[in-house]
Scaffold this motif. Structure first.
Motif, mmCIF file in Angstrom:
data_model
loop_
_atom_site.group_PDB
_atom_site.id
_atom_site.type_symbol
_atom_site.label_atom_id
_atom_site.label_comp_id
_atom_site.label_asym_id
_atom_site.label_seq_id
_atom_site.Cartn_x
_atom_site.Cartn_y
_atom_site.Cartn_z
ATOM 1 N N GLU A 186 0.965 -1.104 0.071
ATOM 2 C CA GLU A 186 -0.475 0.164 0.215
ATOM 3 C C GLU A 186 0.847 1.492 -0.097
ATOM 4 N N GLY A 187 1.767 1.525 0.848
ATOM 5 C CA GLY A 187 2.956 2.379 1.028
ATOM 6 C C GLY A 187 3.538 2.531 -0.630
ATOM 7 N N GLU A 188 3.680 1.999 -1.684
ATOM 8 C CA GLU A 188 4.198 1.995 -2.965
ATOM 9 C C GLU A 188 3.044 2.229 -3.694
ATOM 10 N N LEU A 189 2.315 1.628 -3.213
ATOM 11 C CA LEU A 189 1.199 2.276 -3.993
ATOM 12 C C LEU A 189 0.633 4.353 -3.637
ATOM 13 N N LYS A 190 1.061 4.020 -3.032
ATOM 14 C CA LYS A 190 0.253 5.657 -2.430
ATOM 15 C C LYS A 190 1.480 6.582 -3.013
ATOM 16 N N VAL A 191 3.050 6.280 -2.911
ATOM 17 C CA VAL A 191 4.185 6.948 -3.840
ATOM 18 C C VAL A 191 3.226 6.847 -5.937
ATOM 19 N N ILE A 192 2.543 5.765 -6.297
ATOM 20 C CA ILE A 192 2.601 5.854 -7.202
ATOM 21 C C ILE A 192 1.481 7.065 -8.275
ATOM 22 N N ALA A 193 0.537 6.930 -6.495
ATOM 23 C CA ALA A 193 -0.456 7.610 -6.874
ATOM 24 C C ALA A 193 -0.069 9.224 -6.864
ATOM 25 N N GLU A 194 0.538 9.350 -5.884
ATOM 26 C CA GLU A 194 0.919 11.126 -5.206
ATOM 27 C C GLU A 194 1.473 11.234 -6.710
ATOM 28 N N LEU A 195 2.897 10.957 -7.728
ATOM 29 C CA LEU A 195 2.649 10.717 -8.433
ATOM 30 C C LEU A 195 2.027 11.207 -9.535
ATOM 31 N N THR A 196 1.018 10.148 -9.856
ATOM 32 C CA THR A 196 0.439 10.626 -11.033
ATOM 33 C C THR A 196 -0.645 10.985 -11.231
ATOM 34 N N ILE A 197 -1.467 11.821 -9.907
ATOM 35 C CA ILE A 197 -1.541 13.159 -9.296
ATOM 36 C C ILE A 197 -0.868 14.114 -9.593
ATOM 37 N N LYS A 198 0.777 14.322 -9.081
ATOM 38 C CA LYS A 198 1.236 15.094 -9.581
ATOM 39 C C LYS A 198 1.003 15.684 -10.570
ATOM 40 N N TYR A 199 1.504 14.814 -11.175
ATOM 41 C CA TYR A 199 1.895 15.321 -12.929
ATOM 42 C C TYR A 199 0.448 14.478 -14.042
ATOM 43 N N ASP A 200 -0.211 14.088 -13.414
ATOM 44 C CA ASP A 200 -1.971 13.923 -13.555
ATOM 45 C C ASP A 200 -1.946 13.049 -15.444
ATOM 46 N N ILE A 201 -1.378 11.761 -15.396
ATOM 47 C CA ILE A 201 -1.096 10.850 -16.284
ATOM 48 C C ILE A 201 -2.111 9.492 -15.279
ATOM 49 N N PHE A 202 -2.697 9.601 -16.338
ATOM 50 C CA PHE A 202 -3.216 7.564 -16.254
ATOM 51 C C PHE A 202 -2.683 6.744 -15.621
ATOM 52 N N VAL A 203 -3.215 5.896 -14.698
ATOM 53 C CA VAL A 203 -2.445 4.109 -14.950
ATOM 54 C C VAL A 203 -3.179 3.572 -14.912
#
Length: 423
Positions: free
Chosen positions: A179-196
């Protein structure tokens, strides 16, 4: 003859499917392509036999039969807690392969970039290229296959990055993202406005104490996560080719259109039968987890007893085995010899890595006990291990499984300088 597409000129055939053909050629136990050799649930096959007579036999709605989408939405909410509208947020596809391709084509423009973790399922790079996008690779570092957050951010902030592909649980390395790794991914994709774009086909094949977390359920990720999955692994029906995309209506509306022109629709009778599986009670998924835990422990236990080095999978049904000690420069040649000499099929690890990795092979264990025992016994019975470098003729025999009943032929000019020790 006119010139063929430059976009596809660098493509090779699927290495995974190629190794199935090699396994068939040599009569090897096929632990390369990830499909089980046991039957699907009896309730499911019984329902299929009924549907074979009663139908439906004609086209369903392009984006999937109504009862299938409703059953899938209910299952998704039961396991993820995420409400899914079956009418506006689901597209049923011909396998997760089409789900991924349709999603990529729906979000990518020519010249865009797509971030891919390496190692990766071999289709991802090809999907990006077919969509006109450029894959950008971020390494998952063995043996834990973690990622560097700074390196991931450097890749995501490159000009033109549109999406990140996340396979969780991961094929081929068996990693379950925390969950910690996924939160890092989420924060970065929100920050740079991209899809996952997530590949979650192994969501129900996770080994304790690990648990699968649905990325779309994290804050801010529902609207930017495109879930691609299928029924293939969960219900042991890889040949049915029933996949799906779950996303917000704006994305699904575009995916529907791509899907319509790619394949029109998934098979109507198979969707009708599969509704039965989507409605299975929780006991089925606990049984599935226990079944795969048993297969994993049987197989990796055998590898461990042979002294082989490997990464213990946390999810999915693959294991990466380190072949460094066998002295091969080419993991592909190793896999060819493994099938030909030993009679076990595997996939060269280099087909999953962007980096220069040639010391790993992938084996899978979604097999009946007797199949796994047969594969392990072939390795054990072929247990004459030799590492010979003759100073006279410079003939090298790598450490290898050679049947103890075999005669070993050395170069004629070797004389008696080579010493061979039989176990």
């Amino acid at each position: 003859m006119p010139e063929l597409s430059k976009r596809t000129e660098a493509f090779t055939d699927s290495v995974i499917r190629r190794m199935t053909r090699v396994s068939n050629q040599y009569g090897a136990v096929n632990l390369s392509q990830g499909f089980p050799d046991f039957a699907p649930p009896e309730k499911l096959t019984k329902r299929l036999s009924e549907v074979a007579v009663a139908g439906p036999h004609q086209y369903a709605l392009t984006w999937g039969a109504q009862n299938f989408r409703e059953a899938l939405a209910a299952k998704q909410e039961r396991f993820s807690g995420m409400h899914v509208n079956p009418d506006t947020e689901i597209v049923v596809t011909c396998g997760s392969t089409e789900a991924m391709m349709a999603s990529m084509m729906a979000v990518c423009n020519p010249g865009d970039r797509v971030v891919v973790f390496s190692p990766f399922y071999e289709n991802y790079g090809a999907d990006a290229i077919l969509s006109g996008a450029e894959p950008v690779y971020v390494p998952l570092v063995p043996p834990a296959f973690g990622f560097d957050a700074d390196e991931l951010e450097a890749a995501i902030r490159l000009p033109g990055v549109k999406a990140l592909i996340l396979c969780n649980p991961s094929n081929p390395c068996g990693k379950v993202f925390t969950e910690g790794e996924l939160k890092v991914i989420a924060e970065l994709t929100i920050k740079y406005d991209i899809f996952v774009i997530t590949d979650e086909v192994y969501e129900h094949i996770v080994y304790r104490p690990y648990e699968h977390t649905y990325l779309a359920t994290l804050p801010g990720m529902r609207e930017r996560t495109i879930i691609c999955s299928s029924l293939s692994k969960t219900y042991s029906i890889t040949g049915w080719r029933l996949g799906y995309v779950i996303a917000v209506p704006e994305v699904v509306d575009r995916v529907k259109k791509v899907h319509d022109f790619l394949t029109v629709g998934a098979a109507a009778p198979l969707m009708e039968a599969a509704v039965t599986a989507l409605r299975f009670e929780d006991e089925y998924y606990e049984w599935l987890r226990n079944k795969y835990t048993h297969m994993k422990e049987l197989f990796v236990g055998g590898l461990k007893n042979m002294g082989l080095h490997f990464t213990e999978p946390q999810g999915a049904y693959y294991v990466l085995v380190d072949i460094s000690e066998f002295g091969y420069a080419s993991d592909e040649q190793f896999c060819l010899d493994l099938a030909r000499i030993v009679g076990v099929g595997a996939v060269p690890g280099s087909s999953f890595f962007r980096e220069d990795v040639n010391h790993l092979i992938r084996l899978h264990f979604a097999k009946q006990d007797e199949t796994l025992y047969e594969a392990l016994n072939r390795l054990v019975k072929s247990s004459l291990l030799i590492n010979l470098d003759c100073e006279s003729c410079h003939f090298v025999m790598y450490r290898w499984w050679i049947p103890s009943s075999s005669r070993i032929l050395l170069p004629e000019d070797c004389g008696y300088h080579c010493i061979i020790a039989y176990l």
